[in-house]
Design a protein around this motif. Sequence first.
Motif, PDB file in Angstrom:
ATOM      1  N   ALA A   1       0.833  -1.205   0.000  1.00  0.00           N
ATOM      2  CA  ALA A   1       0.000   0.000   0.000  1.00  0.00           C
ATOM      3  C   ALA A   1       0.867   1.254   0.000  1.00  0.00           C
ATOM      4  CB  ALA A   1      -0.921  -0.010   1.215  1.00  0.00           C
ATOM      5  N   ILE A   2       1.921   1.252   0.793  1.00  0.00           N
ATOM      6  CA  ILE A   2       2.827   2.407   0.834  1.00  0.00           C
ATOM      7  C   ILE A   2       3.491   2.609  -0.519  1.00  0.00           C
ATOM      8  CG2 ILE A   2       4.944   3.303   1.866  1.00  0.00           C
ATOM      9  CD1 ILE A   2       4.176   1.824   4.443  1.00  0.00           C
ATOM     10  N   ASN A   3       3.954   1.519  -1.112  1.00  0.00           N
ATOM     11  CA  ASN A   3       4.607   1.586  -2.414  1.00  0.00           C
ATOM     12  C   ASN A   3       3.681   2.155  -3.476  1.00  0.00           C
ATOM     13  OD1 ASN A   3       4.947  -0.157  -5.178  1.00  0.00           O
ATOM     14  ND2 ASN A   3       6.951   0.447  -4.357  1.00  0.00           N
ATOM     15  N   ALA A   4       2.420   1.722  -3.454  1.00  0.00           N
ATOM     16  CA  ALA A   4       1.448   2.213  -4.440  1.00  0.00           C
ATOM     17  C   ALA A   4       1.237   3.719  -4.297  1.00  0.00           C
ATOM     18  CB  ALA A   4       0.130   1.470  -4.279  1.00  0.00           C
ATOM     19  N   TYR A   5       1.094   4.179  -3.063  1.00  0.00           N
ATOM     20  CA  TYR A   5       0.869   5.608  -2.814  1.00  0.00           C
ATOM     21  C   TYR A   5       2.079   6.425  -3.246  1.00  0.00           C
ATOM     22  CZ  TYR A   5      -0.064   9.969  -0.338  1.00  0.00           C
ATOM     23  OH  TYR A   5      -0.261  11.292  -0.027  1.00  0.00           O
ATOM     24  N   GLN A   6       3.252   5.982  -2.860  1.00  0.00           N
ATOM     25  CA  GLN A   6       4.464   6.742  -3.182  1.00  0.00           C
ATOM     26  C   GLN A   6       4.807   6.670  -4.665  1.00  0.00           C
ATOM     27  OE1 GLN A   6       7.369   5.128  -0.427  1.00  0.00           O
ATOM     28  NE2 GLN A   6       6.742   6.554   1.186  1.00  0.00           N
ATOM     29  N   SER A   7       4.268   5.675  -5.372  1.00  0.00           N
ATOM     30  CA  SER A   7       4.503   5.552  -6.816  1.00  0.00           C
ATOM     31  C   SER A   7       3.526   6.374  -7.633  1.00  0.00           C
ATOM     32  CB  SER A   7       4.407   4.080  -7.239  1.00  0.00           C
ATOM     33  OG  SER A   7       5.395   3.305  -6.593  1.00  0.00           O
ATOM     34  N   GLY A   8       2.568   7.019  -6.982  1.00  0.00           N
ATOM     35  CA  GLY A   8       1.630   7.875  -7.689  1.00  0.00           C
ATOM     36  C   GLY A   8       0.425   7.165  -8.260  1.00  0.00           C
ATOM     37  N   LEU A   9       0.199   5.906  -7.864  1.00  0.00           N
ATOM     38  CA  LEU A   9      -0.982   5.194  -8.339  1.00  0.00           C
ATOM     39  C   LEU A   9      -2.240   5.785  -7.712  1.00  0.00           C
ATOM     40  CD1 LEU A   9       0.177   1.452  -8.094  1.00  0.00           C
ATOM     41  CD2 LEU A   9       0.375   3.019 -10.041  1.00  0.00           C
ATOM     42  N   SER A  10      -3.367   5.635  -8.378  1.00  0.00           N
ATOM     43  CA  SER A  10      -4.649   6.008  -7.772  1.00  0.00           C
ATOM     44  C   SER A  10      -4.991   4.994  -6.693  1.00  0.00           C
ATOM     45  CB  SER A  10      -5.750   6.019  -8.839  1.00  0.00           C
ATOM     46  OG  SER A  10      -5.978   4.692  -9.321  1.00  0.00           O
ATOM     47  N   TRP A  11      -5.953   5.343  -5.832  1.00  0.00           N
ATOM     48  CA  TRP A  11      -6.306   4.379  -4.779  1.00  0.00           C
ATOM     49  C   TRP A  11      -6.942   3.131  -5.385  1.00  0.00           C
ATOM     50  CZ3 TRP A  11     -11.239   2.661  -4.293  1.00  0.00           C
ATOM     51  CH2 TRP A  11     -12.301   3.484  -4.639  1.00  0.00           C
ATOM     52  N   GLN A  12      -7.628   3.290  -6.532  1.00  0.00           N
ATOM     53  CA  GLN A  12      -8.198   2.126  -7.203  1.00  0.00           C
ATOM     54  C   GLN A  12      -7.086   1.188  -7.690  1.00  0.00           C
ATOM     55  OE1 GLN A  12      -8.961   5.308  -7.808  1.00  0.00           O
ATOM     56  NE2 GLN A  12     -11.179   5.609  -7.974  1.00  0.00           N
ATOM     57  N   GLU A  13      -6.025   1.772  -8.230  1.00  0.00           N
ATOM     58  CA  GLU A  13      -4.884   0.966  -8.663  1.00  0.00           C
ATOM     59  C   GLU A  13      -4.144   0.374  -7.467  1.00  0.00           C
ATOM     60  OE1 GLU A  13      -3.590   3.287 -12.760  1.00  0.00           O
ATOM     61  OE2 GLU A  13      -3.127   4.202 -10.815  1.00  0.00           O
ATOM     62  N   ALA A  14      -4.092   1.121  -6.375  1.00  0.00           N
ATOM     63  CA  ALA A  14      -3.450   0.619  -5.158  1.00  0.00           C
ATOM     64  C   ALA A  14      -4.193  -0.604  -4.623  1.00  0.00           C
ATOM     65  CB  ALA A  14      -3.409   1.716  -4.101  1.00  0.00           C
ATOM     66  N   ARG A  15      -5.514  -0.552  -4.689  1.00  0.00           N
ATOM     67  CA  ARG A  15      -6.319  -1.706  -4.262  1.00  0.00           C
ATOM     68  C   ARG A  15      -5.942  -2.943  -5.060  1.00  0.00           C
ATOM     69  NH1 ARG A  15     -10.413  -3.685  -7.184  1.00  0.00           N
ATOM     70  NH2 ARG A  15     -11.817  -5.189  -6.154  1.00  0.00           N
ATOM     71  N   ILE A  16      -5.843  -2.807  -6.374  1.00  0.00           N
ATOM     72  CA  ILE A  16      -5.491  -3.949  -7.216  1.00  0.00           C
ATOM     73  C   ILE A  16      -4.098  -4.454  -6.864  1.00  0.00           C
ATOM     74  CG2 ILE A  16      -5.010  -4.672  -9.586  1.00  0.00           C
ATOM     75  CD1 ILE A  16      -7.185  -2.726 -10.505  1.00  0.00           C
ATOM     76  N   GLN A  17      -3.167  -3.534  -6.671  1.00  0.00           N
ATOM     77  CA  GLN A  17      -1.796  -3.952  -6.362  1.00  0.00           C
ATOM     78  C   GLN A  17      -1.734  -4.717  -5.050  1.00  0.00           C
ATOM     79  OE1 GLN A  17       1.682  -1.428  -7.164  1.00  0.00           O
ATOM     80  NE2 GLN A  17       2.188  -1.551  -4.964  1.00  0.00           N
ATOM     81  N   VAL A  18      -2.383  -4.185  -4.008  1.00  0.00           N
ATOM     82  CA  VAL A  18      -2.342  -4.842  -2.697  1.00  0.00           C
ATOM     83  C   VAL A  18      -2.986  -6.223  -2.761  1.00  0.00           C
ATOM     84  CG1 VAL A  18      -3.270  -4.775  -0.345  1.00  0.00           C
ATOM     85  CG2 VAL A  18      -2.187  -2.740  -1.321  1.00  0.00           C
ATOM     86  N   LEU A  19      -4.175  -6.302  -3.341  1.00  0.00           N
ATOM     87  CA  LEU A  19      -4.892  -7.574  -3.360  1.00  0.00           C
ATOM     88  C   LEU A  19      -4.306  -8.566  -4.363  1.00  0.00           C
ATOM     89  CD1 LEU A  19      -8.577  -6.332  -2.941  1.00  0.00           C
ATOM     90  CD2 LEU A  19      -7.037  -7.275  -1.207  1.00  0.00           C
ATOM     91  N   THR A  20      -3.413  -8.097  -5.207  1.00  0.00           N
ATOM     92  CA  THR A  20      -2.655  -8.998  -6.075  1.00  0.00           C
ATOM     93  C   THR A  20      -1.404  -9.487  -5.353  1.00  0.00           C
ATOM     94  OG1 THR A  20      -3.454  -7.894  -8.068  1.00  0.00           O
ATOM     95  CG2 THR A  20      -1.460  -9.232  -8.288  1.00  0.00           C
ATOM     96  N   ASP A  21      -0.763  -8.586  -4.608  1.00  0.00           N
ATOM     97  CA  ASP A  21       0.445  -8.965  -3.861  1.00  0.00           C
ATOM     98  C   ASP A  21       0.118  -9.912  -2.707  1.00  0.00           C
ATOM     99  OD1 ASP A  21       1.992  -7.420  -5.520  1.00  0.00           O
ATOM    100  OD2 ASP A  21       2.133  -5.715  -4.143  1.00  0.00           O
TER     101      ASP A  21
END
Length: 513
Positions: free
Chosen positions: A199-219
Amino acid sequence: MKLTLAEYRNKVRGCWMGKNIGGTLGAPFECRRGVFDVTFYTQDLKGEALPNDDLDLQLVWLNAVEKHGRNVSATILGEYWLSHITPNWAEYGASKNNLRNGLLPPLSGYVGNEYRDSNGAFIRSEIWACLAAGHPDIAVQYAYEDAIVDHSHEGVYAEVLFAAIQSAAFVESDPYRLIDIGLSYIPEDSGVARGVKSAINAYQSGLSWQEARIQVLTDVPGSFGFLGTPPETLTGDIPNGPIGWDAPGNAGITIIGWLYGEGDFGESLCIATNCGEDTDCTAATLGAILGIIAGEQAIPQRWVDPIGDKINTWCINFCDRGISLPQTVGELTERILMQTPLFLGPEICDFIHSDSGYTLELLEGDKLSNHGQRVNCWVYNEMKDLVSQSPFVVHHDFNIFSTYLDYHDEPYIQAGIPRALTLTIDNQIFMQQWLDIRWHLPAGWTVSPGARIGSQLEQYHCNIGKTIIEFVLTPVELLQSRYDLVLEITSQGRPTKGFVPVVLINGTAAKKN
């Protein structure tokens, strides 16, 4: 740093108000996978919060603390589960079934429990954080005792993580600093840690929260939202993980709401809810964190007015007497504040020299993070060691000594097949002891090195003595589904006798998980 009683009260009230708001906001979307567009409460609340097990269970824990104080333990909480908490779903039901069969924590949280890595423990972290405000090193010890009743591994790590964050939030407000404090108490390679870092990585990478959700639930893919969502509505944007392995993903979602909300209370809770999965848990946990940081007065009134101060419950046994439930957030807060001086003791809670009730001495800076507690010149105890301890090690404290019985595996036995158990005894006083160790066995069973042995429990200079004994039990023909054995430990010349219950289950009749 000192916290006045007025400041403490404000943050504790903020914790429970935030918890009630988040639980009410997220409840209608619980167990649903998808992306939602929630901006406020979605139902007519008629001035009251929705009932929620996230808060219900902690009202029961409050009663346990009021009776047992700082001595509250996993075994005591297990008894409160059986007497006062009604649900039998998922991890709750599995652990209650184990407790009824004589299996003590942490065995109760592991054996036959497919949901041991799920979310039912981290939703209970607030009471330990409030009772140990500004002392995460204390809060996590009780969070661990709480979690092992009905969880193990990831389920335990998640409660320890949030208990540390919430306790430290009485001192610290920076999200990254608080997250680092929480992570310092759990294994770095755990799924919960991976979910949070994703979640931290997604936020700091500039992803939207929708994209962050996908990243977290994929990881860290889980199954919580998948189980409650009609198959025809699933989008396939994220994988389905192992059944019950849900704490990592939902911990990550809580962090998504926190970071992407960027300090806005309502926006943060809505983002957490809009990520789906265990929405009442993620929003409620985040609401509690934000309420502690800013205090009750900082929660926007538009979120408070629709639910008021009342607490509604639905998971508690009202028919049998034995507990007294607070009816409002205000009453819950005051009852916690009454316990704090006894729970923390005078070294932390100064109730003598304060003109305004009492003050709390809080840890600051690096002291908030996990650090080894020095036992002697050679040994440090790490909270991570306890958190990572095998779910097959059952602990008992007998004041002058403590015991740790390691089953090494689930507690199943078969006739004629030797079964190893390891007993560790720690000296808890600064003088030597001679112990008499005696097994009480079913007829015909044998044990090596013997059913009755003696051992010296020495207290070395600047050290605590320890005895480790490997026992091998050999059962005979098994005619019962369960066998209760007892290890009797006597310290010579002292009145203390320690009775360690040992429960073994007929492996020919029980299905191993």
